[in-house]
Motif scaffolding. Sequence first.
Motif, PDB file in Angstrom:
ATOM      1  N   UNK A  58       0.791  -1.227   0.000  1.00  0.00           N
ATOM      2  CA  UNK A  58       0.000   0.000   0.000  1.00  0.00           C
ATOM      3  C   UNK A  58       0.828   1.283   0.000  1.00  0.00           C
ATOM      4  N   UNK A  59       2.158   1.131   0.183  1.00  0.00           N
ATOM      5  CA  UNK A  59       2.984   2.324   0.284  1.00  0.00           C
ATOM      6  C   UNK A  59       2.709   3.107   1.553  1.00  0.00           C
ATOM      7  N   UNK A  60       2.456   2.366   2.628  1.00  0.00           N
ATOM      8  CA  UNK A  60       2.116   2.981   3.904  1.00  0.00           C
ATOM      9  C   UNK A  60       3.336   3.055   4.826  1.00  0.00           C
ATOM     10  N   UNK A  61       3.166   3.868   5.872  1.00  0.00           N
ATOM     11  CA  UNK A  61       4.123   3.908   6.984  1.00  0.00           C
ATOM     12  C   UNK A  61       5.539   4.260   6.535  1.00  0.00           C
ATOM     13  N   UNK A  62       5.638   5.176   5.583  1.00  0.00           N
ATOM     14  CA  UNK A  62       6.946   5.701   5.224  1.00  0.00           C
ATOM     15  C   UNK A  62       7.754   4.837   4.290  1.00  0.00           C
ATOM     16  N   UNK A  72       5.720   2.335  -2.177  1.00  0.00           N
ATOM     17  CA  UNK A  72       4.981   1.186  -2.687  1.00  0.00           C
ATOM     18  C   UNK A  72       5.881   0.348  -3.596  1.00  0.00           C
ATOM     19  N   UNK A  73       5.868  -0.966  -3.350  1.00  0.00           N
ATOM     20  CA  UNK A  73       6.724  -1.853  -4.127  1.00  0.00           C
ATOM     21  C   UNK A  73       6.087  -3.249  -4.160  1.00  0.00           C
ATOM     22  N   UNK A  74       5.464  -3.560  -5.294  1.00  0.00           N
ATOM     23  CA  UNK A  74       4.761  -4.830  -5.424  1.00  0.00           C
ATOM     24  C   UNK A  74       5.662  -6.034  -5.293  1.00  0.00           C
ATOM     25  N   UNK A  75       6.873  -5.936  -5.818  1.00  0.00           N
ATOM     26  CA  UNK A  75       7.806  -7.062  -5.756  1.00  0.00           C
ATOM     27  C   UNK A  75       8.160  -7.407  -4.307  1.00  0.00           C
ATOM     28  N   UNK A  76       8.441  -6.355  -3.509  1.00  0.00           N
ATOM     29  CA  UNK A  76       8.796  -6.593  -2.108  1.00  0.00           C
ATOM     30  C   UNK A  76       7.591  -7.056  -1.302  1.00  0.00           C
ATOM     31  N   UNK A  77       6.416  -6.542  -1.645  1.00  0.00           N
ATOM     32  CA  UNK A  77       5.198  -6.999  -0.974  1.00  0.00           C
ATOM     33  C   UNK A  77       5.036  -8.503  -1.164  1.00  0.00           C
ATOM     34  N   UNK A  78       5.203  -8.953  -2.404  1.00  0.00           N
ATOM     35  CA  UNK A  78       5.077 -10.380  -2.714  1.00  0.00           C
ATOM     36  C   UNK A  78       6.134 -11.184  -1.960  1.00  0.00           C
ATOM     37  N   UNK A 113      -2.011  -9.786 -10.703  1.00  0.00           N
ATOM     38  CA  UNK A 113      -0.736  -9.577 -11.383  1.00  0.00           C
ATOM     39  C   UNK A 113       0.067  -8.439 -10.790  1.00  0.00           C
ATOM     40  N   UNK A 114      -0.014  -8.271  -9.459  1.00  0.00           N
ATOM     41  CA  UNK A 114       0.739  -7.227  -8.768  1.00  0.00           C
ATOM     42  C   UNK A 114       2.019  -7.818  -8.176  1.00  0.00           C
ATOM     43  N   UNK A 115       3.152  -7.444  -8.743  1.00  0.00           N
ATOM     44  CA  UNK A 115       4.436  -7.914  -8.224  1.00  0.00           C
ATOM     45  C   UNK A 115       4.820  -9.302  -8.691  1.00  0.00           C
TER      46      UNK A 115
END
Length: 241
Positions: free
Chosen positions: A35-39, A42-48, A73-75
């Motif tokens: 979500x690109x939260x908390x400073x 946003x990075x879909x690859x790292x989220x995955x 298809x996010x990340x």
Amino acid sequence: HGVEQSYETAVEWYRRAADQGDAKAQYNLGVCYQNGHHGVEQNGDLAVEWFRRAADQDYADAQCNLGECYYNGHGVEQSYETAVEWYRRAADQGLADAQFNLGHCYYNGFGVEQNYVLAVEWYRRAANQDDAVAQCNLGHCYSNGHGVEQSYEVAVEWYRRAADQGHAKAQCNLGDCYEKGCGVERSYETAVEWYRRAADQGLAVAQCNLGNFYYHGYGIEQSYDTAVEWLRRAADQGNAR
């Protein structure tokens, strides 16, 4: 208390715990990247990446979110089949969101062979946990006889449970049942009440229906001005009915 909350510090603690293998922290870190939260940017690859670490530890929320990443298809490369695999792992653990998502895939034939009976089974599991969207979809299945014996009465029961939780589409569907007398005694007055609740939440089709009721004076005092007002709101959202 007395200490200024720092999202960056929260993320740093998530990261430290995540690096030590804490599944909940890995999941939370994934949400931050998603979500690109908390400073964090946003990075879909790292989220995955973080969802996968937690999912591999059977953390149900992470399994469900990882499924959604594959679904959209996010990340990762989009894959309904892989989405279904992760949804199923979380659904088998009893997570309502995943049960609903799995039901949705079976209903539409995304990543699995379309199967209304299995869709209903998974919708019901989520609906019994008070998932409003699942309750609404289960009502739709009963209304149309998809995967179950057709029953407007049972459809109304599920629509009402979702509508009472504030689900706009279910409120509109319940209004439609009262307008047509499907599964309930016909009542334009009650239809107006439910259409209004959904319309107030911005649902275009409900705004359109409410406008038509004002135009014809169904269950409410006729008012062309109010009719136009509601029809315009619906039209502004692209509802051309």
